[in-house]
Design an enzyme around this catalytic site. Structure first.
Site, mmCIF file in Angstrom:
data_model
loop_
_atom_site.group_PDB
_atom_site.id
_atom_site.type_symbol
_atom_site.label_atom_id
_atom_site.label_comp_id
_atom_site.label_asym_id
_atom_site.label_seq_id
_atom_site.Cartn_x
_atom_site.Cartn_y
_atom_site.Cartn_z
ATOM 1 N N TYR A 40 -10.047 -10.208 -6.595
ATOM 2 C CA TYR A 40 -9.342 -9.951 -7.849
ATOM 3 C C TYR A 40 -9.764 -10.922 -8.949
ATOM 4 O O TYR A 40 -9.737 -10.596 -10.128
ATOM 5 C CB TYR A 40 -7.825 -10.059 -7.641
ATOM 6 C CG TYR A 40 -7.244 -8.903 -6.864
ATOM 7 C CD1 TYR A 40 -7.140 -7.640 -7.437
ATOM 8 C CD2 TYR A 40 -6.807 -9.071 -5.560
ATOM 9 C CE1 TYR A 40 -6.607 -6.579 -6.726
ATOM 10 C CE2 TYR A 40 -6.273 -8.011 -4.839
ATOM 11 C CZ TYR A 40 -6.174 -6.767 -5.427
ATOM 12 O OH TYR A 40 -5.660 -5.716 -4.725
ATOM 13 N N ARG A 52 -0.837 -1.525 -6.695
ATOM 14 C CA ARG A 52 -1.048 -2.698 -5.828
ATOM 15 C C ARG A 52 -1.966 -3.701 -6.526
ATOM 16 O O ARG A 52 -1.698 -4.906 -6.542
ATOM 17 C CB ARG A 52 -1.645 -2.235 -4.498
ATOM 18 C CG ARG A 52 -2.031 -3.347 -3.523
ATOM 19 C CD ARG A 52 -2.473 -2.704 -2.210
ATOM 20 N NE ARG A 52 -3.147 -3.615 -1.302
ATOM 21 C CZ ARG A 52 -2.521 -4.419 -0.449
ATOM 22 N NH1 ARG A 52 -1.207 -4.458 -0.427
ATOM 23 N NH2 ARG A 52 -3.204 -5.193 0.377
ATOM 24 N N HIS A 65 -3.688 -8.779 3.437
ATOM 25 C CA HIS A 65 -5.146 -8.783 3.498
ATOM 26 C C HIS A 65 -5.614 -9.376 4.822
ATOM 27 O O HIS A 65 -5.005 -10.319 5.338
ATOM 28 C CB HIS A 65 -5.729 -9.594 2.335
ATOM 29 C CG HIS A 65 -5.708 -8.861 1.032
ATOM 30 N ND1 HIS A 65 -5.769 -9.488 -0.190
ATOM 31 C CD2 HIS A 65 -5.638 -7.530 0.756
ATOM 32 C CE1 HIS A 65 -5.738 -8.587 -1.155
ATOM 33 N NE2 HIS A 65 -5.653 -7.393 -0.605
ATOM 34 N N ARG A 115 0.861 -1.179 0.000
ATOM 35 C CA ARG A 115 0.000 0.000 0.000
ATOM 36 C C ARG A 115 0.902 1.234 0.000
ATOM 37 O O ARG A 115 1.963 1.232 0.628
ATOM 38 C CB ARG A 115 -0.910 0.015 1.226
ATOM 39 C CG ARG A 115 -1.852 -1.184 1.321
ATOM 40 C CD ARG A 115 -2.678 -1.125 2.599
ATOM 41 N NE ARG A 115 -3.606 -2.252 2.702
ATOM 42 C CZ ARG A 115 -3.331 -3.396 3.333
ATOM 43 N NH1 ARG A 115 -2.148 -3.553 3.921
ATOM 44 N NH2 ARG A 115 -4.226 -4.372 3.383
ATOM 45 N N LYS A 137 -2.681 -1.682 7.922
ATOM 46 C CA LYS A 137 -4.139 -1.756 7.952
ATOM 47 C C LYS A 137 -4.581 -2.967 8.770
ATOM 48 O O LYS A 137 -3.987 -4.034 8.674
ATOM 49 C CB LYS A 137 -4.671 -1.869 6.520
ATOM 50 C CG LYS A 137 -6.149 -1.560 6.372
ATOM 51 C CD LYS A 137 -6.523 -1.507 4.904
ATOM 52 C CE LYS A 137 -7.990 -1.137 4.736
ATOM 53 N NZ LYS A 137 -8.378 -1.077 3.307
ATOM 54 N N HIS A 180 -2.732 3.621 -5.883
ATOM 55 C CA HIS A 180 -3.149 2.350 -5.284
ATOM 56 C C HIS A 180 -3.336 1.260 -6.338
ATOM 57 O O HIS A 180 -3.271 0.067 -6.022
ATOM 58 C CB HIS A 180 -4.448 2.546 -4.502
ATOM 59 C CG HIS A 180 -4.810 1.386 -3.627
ATOM 60 N ND1 HIS A 180 -4.079 1.025 -2.512
ATOM 61 C CD2 HIS A 180 -5.818 0.472 -3.718
ATOM 62 C CE1 HIS A 180 -4.622 -0.039 -1.946
ATOM 63 N NE2 HIS A 180 -5.672 -0.397 -2.658
#
Length: 308
Positions: free
Chosen positions: A285, A245, A276, A144, A169, A242
């Protein structure tokens, strides 16, 4: 007005104690209180909340909605102590539709971004190199952008070729291995950065020409994007930092499909690598990009053909 400032501090402390990070909230709410101070009022009202949200976001619907949600949460807290506080109703502003499809850069486009970064206005000849290497790192690791910008010197072990991302995150930390070419590039940047600092300790791995941390990476990226000629894209939405990524994740999955790897088995590895919180975020994705959907269908057709 002093009471609202104190209320904000108490509100932020309470949310922190509950485990919320609130990086944006405190800054935005402080700006809102400054807005109220300029109008000589010490109460939150729906009218002023909407006015500030629209004015400060410059009409950007997503930002406006986000700012109003910050105020709504804060006003709910303050209303327990101040009966005159108004809580903006949840239906005051509709949540804007979010385009789920990410922009996937081609290798040529990433090259254009990096070339454009080298052309950035850079009085001390460091800013251009900072963004050149920052974009390269994002493209090769899928980090990120905020994670990369916040990297401390101690987080980047170039001798071992490892980067430690601390409490990112969802409060998770992880270690990201670097390719040898990435290590070589970052070694060159570090040498240039240290020469610029002239024995002064760097506050972050990537720094600005003011010798402090990078403060506005997305603004600089918009400048880079413009120079690279990527303002107009295939889906009509300008690509973001972003999306580097997203590109890393999609290209990794595509390579697995094309090489005949067991994608289902490898997916948890990619999920961990990207940081994640749940593997479902990585599965996203597979359905959000036509290229991956096509590769998955091709794999299924091959399997069906063999079974018949």
């Amino acid at each position: 007005m002093r009471d609202l400032r104190r209320n904000l501090r108490e509100y932020i402390d309470l949310r922190h104690a509950l485990g919320f990070r609130l990086r944006k909230h405190e800054r935005r709410l402080s700006e809102f209180i400054t807005f109220l101070e300029a109008r000589r009022t010490d109460h939150v009202t729906t009218k002023l909340a909407i006015a500030w949200a629209m004015e400060s976001s410059k009409g950007h619907k997503h930002s406006c909605f986000e700012r109003l949600s910050f105020i709504r949460s804060f006003a709910t807290y303050v209303s327990s102590m101040d009966a005159q506080t108004e809580i903006p109703p949840t239906g005051t502003m509709r949540r804007p539709a979010i385009a789920l499809r990410p922009y996937i850069y081609t290798r040529e486009e990433i090259g254009r971004l990096m070339a454009a970064a080298r052309k950035l206005f850079s009085p001390h000849k460091l800013r251009c190199h900072t963004y050149y290497h920052l974009i390269g790192l994002l493209a090769t690791t899928g980090m990120r952008s905020g994670e990369a910008v916040r990297l401390a010197n101690s987080d980047v072990d170039l001798a071992e070729g490892l980067i430690t991302i601390r409490e990112s995150k969802f409060g998770k930390s992880r270690v990201v291995p670097l390719h040898s070419t990435t290590v070589k590039s970052l070694v060159a940047y570090k040498a240039r950065r240290d020469a610029f600092l002239n024995k002064v300790e760097a506050p972050r791995f990537f720094i600005s020409e003011s010798r402090g941390p990078i403060s506005s990476p997305h603004e600089s990226f918009r400048e880079i994007r413009r120079v690279a000629g990527l303002e107009k894209t295939r889906n009509g939405i300008p690509p973001r930092m972003h999306d580097l990524r997203h590109t890393f994740a999609v290209q990794t999955l595509l390579a697995w499909y094309r090489n005949g790897a067991d994608v289902e088995r490898n997916l948890p590895i990619l999920s961990t690598f990207l940081g994640h919180s749940h593997i479902a975020n990585t599965y996203w994705y597979l359905t959000s990009t036509p290229e991956l959907l096509g590769a998955a269908c091709e794999r299924l057709e091959t399997r069906w053909g063999r079974s018949q």
